[in-house]
Design a protein around this motif. Structure first.
Motif, PDB file in Angstrom:
ATOM      1  N   UNK A  84       0.834  -1.201   0.000  1.00 41.84           N
ATOM      2  CA  UNK A  84       0.000   0.000   0.000  1.00 41.84           C
ATOM      3  C   UNK A  84       0.872   1.255   0.000  1.00 41.84           C
ATOM      4  N   UNK A  85       1.941   1.219   0.777  1.00 46.21           N
ATOM      5  CA  UNK A  85       2.890   2.346   0.808  1.00 46.21           C
ATOM      6  C   UNK A  85       3.477   2.575  -0.587  1.00 46.21           C
ATOM      7  N   UNK A  86       3.859   1.494  -1.221  1.00 45.56           N
ATOM      8  CA  UNK A  86       4.450   1.532  -2.553  1.00 45.56           C
ATOM      9  C   UNK A  86       3.469   2.114  -3.580  1.00 45.56           C
ATOM     10  N   UNK A  87       2.206   1.685  -3.489  1.00 47.40           N
ATOM     11  CA  UNK A  87       1.186   2.191  -4.411  1.00 47.40           C
ATOM     12  C   UNK A  87       0.952   3.684  -4.168  1.00 47.40           C
ATOM     13  N   UNK A  88       0.898   4.084  -2.899  1.00 48.65           N
ATOM     14  CA  UNK A  88       0.711   5.503  -2.558  1.00 48.65           C
ATOM     15  C   UNK A  88       1.833   6.355  -3.139  1.00 48.65           C
ATOM     16  N   UNK A  89       3.059   5.854  -3.031  1.00 50.09           N
ATOM     17  CA  UNK A  89       4.195   6.613  -3.563  1.00 50.09           C
ATOM     18  C   UNK A  89       4.106   6.732  -5.081  1.00 50.09           C
ATOM     19  N   UNK A  90       3.685   5.653  -5.742  1.00 45.66           N
ATOM     20  CA  UNK A  90       3.547   5.696  -7.202  1.00 45.66           C
ATOM     21  C   UNK A  90       2.451   6.684  -7.609  1.00 45.66           C
ATOM     22  N   UNK A  91       1.363   6.718  -6.842  1.00 42.70           N
ATOM     23  CA  UNK A  91       0.274   7.665  -7.122  1.00 42.70           C
ATOM     24  C   UNK A  91       0.764   9.098  -6.968  1.00 42.70           C
ATOM     25  N   UNK A  92       1.536   9.345  -5.905  1.00 47.55           N
ATOM     26  CA  UNK A  92       2.066  10.699  -5.687  1.00 47.55           C
ATOM     27  C   UNK A  92       2.954  11.126  -6.855  1.00 47.55           C
ATOM     28  N   UNK A  93       3.771  10.196  -7.354  1.00 51.48           N
ATOM     29  CA  UNK A  93       4.637  10.545  -8.500  1.00 51.48           C
ATOM     30  C   UNK A  93       3.793  10.875  -9.730  1.00 51.48           C
ATOM     31  N   UNK A  94       2.720  10.129  -9.933  1.00 51.30           N
ATOM     32  CA  UNK A  94       1.842  10.395 -11.080  1.00 51.30           C
ATOM     33  C   UNK A  94       1.147  11.752 -10.958  1.00 51.30           C
ATOM     34  N   UNK A  95       0.627  12.032  -9.768  1.00 44.95           N
ATOM     35  CA  UNK A  95      -0.085  13.295  -9.551  1.00 44.95           C
ATOM     36  C   UNK A  95       0.863  14.470  -9.775  1.00 44.95           C
ATOM     37  N   UNK A  96       2.117  14.299  -9.393  1.00 46.48           N
ATOM     38  CA  UNK A  96       3.090  15.399  -9.507  1.00 46.48           C
ATOM     39  C   UNK A  96       3.774  15.458 -10.864  1.00 46.48           C
ATOM     40  N   UNK A  97       3.591  14.442 -11.708  1.00 45.04           N
ATOM     41  CA  UNK A  97       4.301  14.483 -13.003  1.00 45.04           C
ATOM     42  C   UNK A  97       3.394  15.064 -14.079  1.00 45.04           C
TER      43      UNK A  97
END
Lengths: 97, 97, 97, 97
Positions: A84-97
């Motif tokens: 879940x932590x890993x997915x959250x981090x990937x989502x944050x990268x997407x939102x910020x890219x």
């Protein structure tokens, strides 16, 4: 949406097809710049390509949440938290890219 | 920054190089999906590629504002207004993509 | 679109009205969290507020390009270059935010 | 990260504090426009506020995945699928806003 990856084969083929199309779009942008195409038209094409890449990312993320994350959560324990932590981090990268 | 496009040749070469690299990144993402690479790693690569495309768009937009738009504004008249409207629309598409 | 800021008064009033509405939206999100509203509904409201803020930014940027930047470009010289550089930097911040 | 919402109280207080600060930022932007502050400075402030809102959204989404979605996935069945679909849709809205 099941957790045994049914039809993953079709999804994979569809994703590969979309990525091949995106590769062609990038090659097209290259040709446009090479040919001194009017800048605004190049920008329009870049925006379309960025959106297409984002759509692929959202598709992969959906699959990932529905399969990997859901399976790990069903099992529980530290692996679930990590997924879940890993997915959250990937989502944050997407939102910020 | 001048309005006679000095060094445009170098800029163009640099932009083409960046686009060729992005095309390679997209091809790499395709290979990753083909090889069933872990989804989160594919997403990381997509975020990086999206950012690289956005950076090219911002670079082209800078050039466009500094040359085309500035030249048109210096001349004034309806063409100036149209160039600015067109640039604003392209910026909105970028912000929303 | 003229360069003498006609109707700037109306635009300003409209922008202030939109900002007051956005302030109300943020207050509403605060109340939703306070009342333990279902997370997905809070997220929907945050996405709408972010879009509204971006729309105000695009509106202000349009005005800025059409007035300040166009005026500076018409005069030319280092001030024109600086205004364009400044606008490009603001656009990059918007695209990345 | 546990599934019994420990420390949710602190998280909620922190989120409310951040939202109150964002409300103040929006009020500040309103005052800047009211006082005819230089457009670029207003845009910088809007970008910062948009980023702050996005950070709150990502925080809420993390909590949601770690609690609601993980709990539903652990139970399985149609509710799990629905929670994941709902989360995916919220993520898509965030990425596109």
């Amino acid at each position: 949406m099941s957790h045994e990856h049914p039809g993953y084969a079709e999804d994979k083929a569809a994703v590969l097809k979309r990525l091949a199309r995106i590769e062609g779009q990038v090659r097209g942008i290259n040709r446009m710049v090479e040919a001194d195409t009017y800048c605004i038209d190049v920008l329009t094409q870049i925006s379309a390509t960025t959106k297409a890449l984002e759509a692929v990312a959202l598709k992969l993320l959906d699959e990932h949440l529905a399969h990997c994350v859901a399976d790990a959560a069903a099992k529980g324990g530290p692996e679930a938290d990590q997924k879940i932590k890993e997915a959250s981090d990937a989502i944050a990268r997407l939102v910020r890219s």
